[in-house]
Design a protein around this motif. Sequence first.
Motif, mmCIF file in Angstrom:
data_model
loop_
_atom_site.group_PDB
_atom_site.id
_atom_site.type_symbol
_atom_site.label_atom_id
_atom_site.label_comp_id
_atom_site.label_asym_id
_atom_site.label_seq_id
_atom_site.Cartn_x
_atom_site.Cartn_y
_atom_site.Cartn_z
ATOM 1 N N TYR B 26 0.838 -1.198 0.000
ATOM 2 C CA TYR B 26 0.000 0.000 0.000
ATOM 3 C C TYR B 26 0.875 1.252 0.000
ATOM 4 O O TYR B 26 0.631 2.196 -0.753
ATOM 5 N N ALA B 27 1.929 1.238 0.834
ATOM 6 C CA ALA B 27 2.801 2.412 0.936
ATOM 7 C C ALA B 27 3.465 2.707 -0.405
ATOM 8 O O ALA B 27 3.528 3.860 -0.845
ATOM 9 N N LEU B 28 3.960 1.648 -1.060
ATOM 10 C CA LEU B 28 4.646 1.845 -2.339
ATOM 11 C C LEU B 28 3.662 2.320 -3.410
ATOM 12 O O LEU B 28 3.976 3.199 -4.217
ATOM 13 N N ARG B 31 2.692 6.010 -2.911
ATOM 14 C CA ARG B 31 3.712 6.937 -3.386
ATOM 15 C C ARG B 31 3.530 7.180 -4.893
ATOM 16 O O ARG B 31 3.545 8.326 -5.347
ATOM 17 N N LYS B 34 0.422 9.330 -5.520
ATOM 18 C CA LYS B 34 0.589 10.750 -5.220
ATOM 19 C C LYS B 34 1.400 11.452 -6.300
ATOM 20 O O LYS B 34 1.085 12.575 -6.693
ATOM 21 N N VAL B 35 2.449 10.774 -6.766
ATOM 22 C CA VAL B 35 3.254 11.377 -7.833
ATOM 23 C C VAL B 35 2.392 11.557 -9.083
ATOM 24 O O VAL B 35 2.439 12.595 -9.745
ATOM 25 N N ARG B 38 0.159 14.472 -8.777
ATOM 26 C CA ARG B 38 0.864 15.762 -8.823
ATOM 27 C C ARG B 38 1.480 16.064 -10.176
ATOM 28 O O ARG B 38 1.945 17.162 -10.416
ATOM 29 N N GLU B 39 1.528 15.064 -11.047
ATOM 30 C CA GLU B 39 2.123 15.298 -12.370
ATOM 31 C C GLU B 39 1.073 15.117 -13.447
ATOM 32 O O GLU B 39 1.168 14.199 -14.258
ATOM 33 N N PHE B 103 17.811 8.516 -9.239
ATOM 34 C CA PHE B 103 17.761 9.406 -8.094
ATOM 35 C C PHE B 103 17.912 8.677 -6.774
ATOM 36 O O PHE B 103 17.576 9.215 -5.725
ATOM 37 N N ASP B 104 18.410 7.456 -6.844
ATOM 38 C CA ASP B 104 18.743 6.703 -5.638
ATOM 39 C C ASP B 104 17.548 6.361 -4.763
ATOM 40 O O ASP B 104 17.713 5.790 -3.694
ATOM 41 N N PHE B 105 16.338 6.709 -5.226
ATOM 42 C CA PHE B 105 15.175 6.327 -4.426
ATOM 43 C C PHE B 105 15.109 4.805 -4.298
ATOM 44 O O PHE B 105 14.841 4.260 -3.224
ATOM 45 N N VAL B 109 14.775 2.040 -1.036
ATOM 46 C CA VAL B 109 13.741 1.011 -0.875
ATOM 47 C C VAL B 109 14.399 -0.355 -0.741
ATOM 48 O O VAL B 109 13.995 -1.187 0.069
#
Lengths: 322, 269
Positions: B26-28, B31, B34-35, B38-39, B103-105, B109
Amino acid sequence: MIAIRDLVKKYSNLTAVDGLNLDIYESEVFGLLGSNGAGKTTTIHMLATLLKPTSGTAIVNGYDIVTQSAKVRSSVGIVFQAPSSDDMLTGYENLKLHSWLYNVPRQIRAKRIAEVLDLVGLTQRKDDQVKKYSGGMRRRLEIARGLIHKPKVIFLDEPTLGLDPSSRESMWEYIKRLVKEEKITIILTTHYMEEADLLCDRIGIIDKGKIIVLDTPSRLKEMIGGDVIKVRLSHEKQPNIELLKKFSFVHKVEQSNEDGLIHLSVEDANRNLPIILKYIDTEWVEYTSPTLNDVFLKSTGRNIKEEPEGGFMEKFARYDQK
Amino acid sequence: MEATSTILLNNVINVMTFTESLGRLYALWLREFKVFIRERSRLIASTFTPVLWLFVIGSGFGSTHPSTGVVDYQKFIFPGIVCMSVIFSSVFFGSYIIWDRKFDFLKSVMVAPVSRDIVFIGKTLGGMPNSLVQAAILLVIGLTIGINMDFISLVQTVIIVLLLSFSLTSVGLTIGSYIESLEGFQLIISFVVFPLFFLSGALFPLKSLPLWLLLLSAIDPATYAVDSLRAAILGISSYSFSIDVVVLLVFTIILAIFGSYSFRRMRAV
């Protein structure tokens, strides 16, 4: 807390970590100091189980990094060299995401997020998207992220790389605060001498994948032989020069071939320089205290590079040439 | 007695790890969602091409090419155009794993105690809102060309869009997990999306195809999505709706297994 045994990481054409042995104690701040490519980051990546060692292993927090990687992951936090938060999300949302990933119990999630935000001073800005943060704020958010699951150990990989001097200093303040408030074992890598000196309880100098010197910052500096006083005498043939050797705080007196000056190795020049000056007539005096840079120079035979290879300026220069 | 309690304990642990996994999933997903919210420019850009196809190709060919059976050409390709938008956006979504890595995200994870399967499924589910919203926009536009749907065909459409989106997002992410650069990814997916689209029967009926083309279209998962969507929306199809859905489901599972596997072997640093 951490016991590294014969840790080796080989890539096809180079050995990044070459038989590393190291013990890190509970609640200490341990600094891995070395130039770029010395094997610092590779070591940390192995300890955080992002990389598999070629041979050897380490016990982190009681778990083996090779055979119990999941347990190691739950008990360590890591802050990477480059910020890794999603910049479309807010600081708060990034922390919430990681609190889920690390399975922080629902009941304490909100409280823990508030705690770490406060610790790194981002409570005011928590609802701003990360893309609106400054470089220093991003780093601090990373630290908060690394702490979200109350790890026993946190790795900080070059925590101040690329920050301007004032954000660097404020970062140091936050790291010191972290030591005081979280009672956590910190392993940080850096190639900034003063950073290591200021923050670390013990420092290991790593070069070509091996620890070559390991001690507290003050004892490392003593290793160089205390402060060095250089004097130019007002007139030659002063018999008292030889007498100076009788003081217990004077280790060595010699005339340098390079600059023709008298070099005196002494303990605590602040206190002892006036005493020395009573015995000899001088027309010029200078004294220097050893820095970790001298230690590094002595143990590796090289100066540490202050800027990373292939850094921003170098790229810039390359564009310029075109 | 002891054996029973051990079994009981194991079950408790299994239930716990299951709910933990759901939480992480759910958390992943959240995310990604939301992105996505916003885009919004992403959405507008990717809806434009299908609309262009629907009106230009639909009306253009429609005026010269009447022989598709019971409905006019523009209506005939409408389900295919819906699938097209899903194909393009889903496969393209694979590029976001390259961004995450850049971006190392992804590193942050991967260093968390989360299994790679969860990372994969979370990312794939994250691609689905995009497909759904695009399909919804196209369905609304469909009203203007006389596509009317009842509740059941709407539910069927949602199921098909979700299945197709999941399977093709898996394809995109599988490719993305092997490729370092965005430029390389763009190049490679153009070799993937156009065959997927053209072979799916989105633009022509399957029944009059030469054998080689029929065989190629049979190994294209999008074929079954187009066919079932045509059944749901227009009531015409080459295979039956339930066969289409089962085949699509099998494709989805196989492609998801490929995706999980490629995520497991992906290097963390």
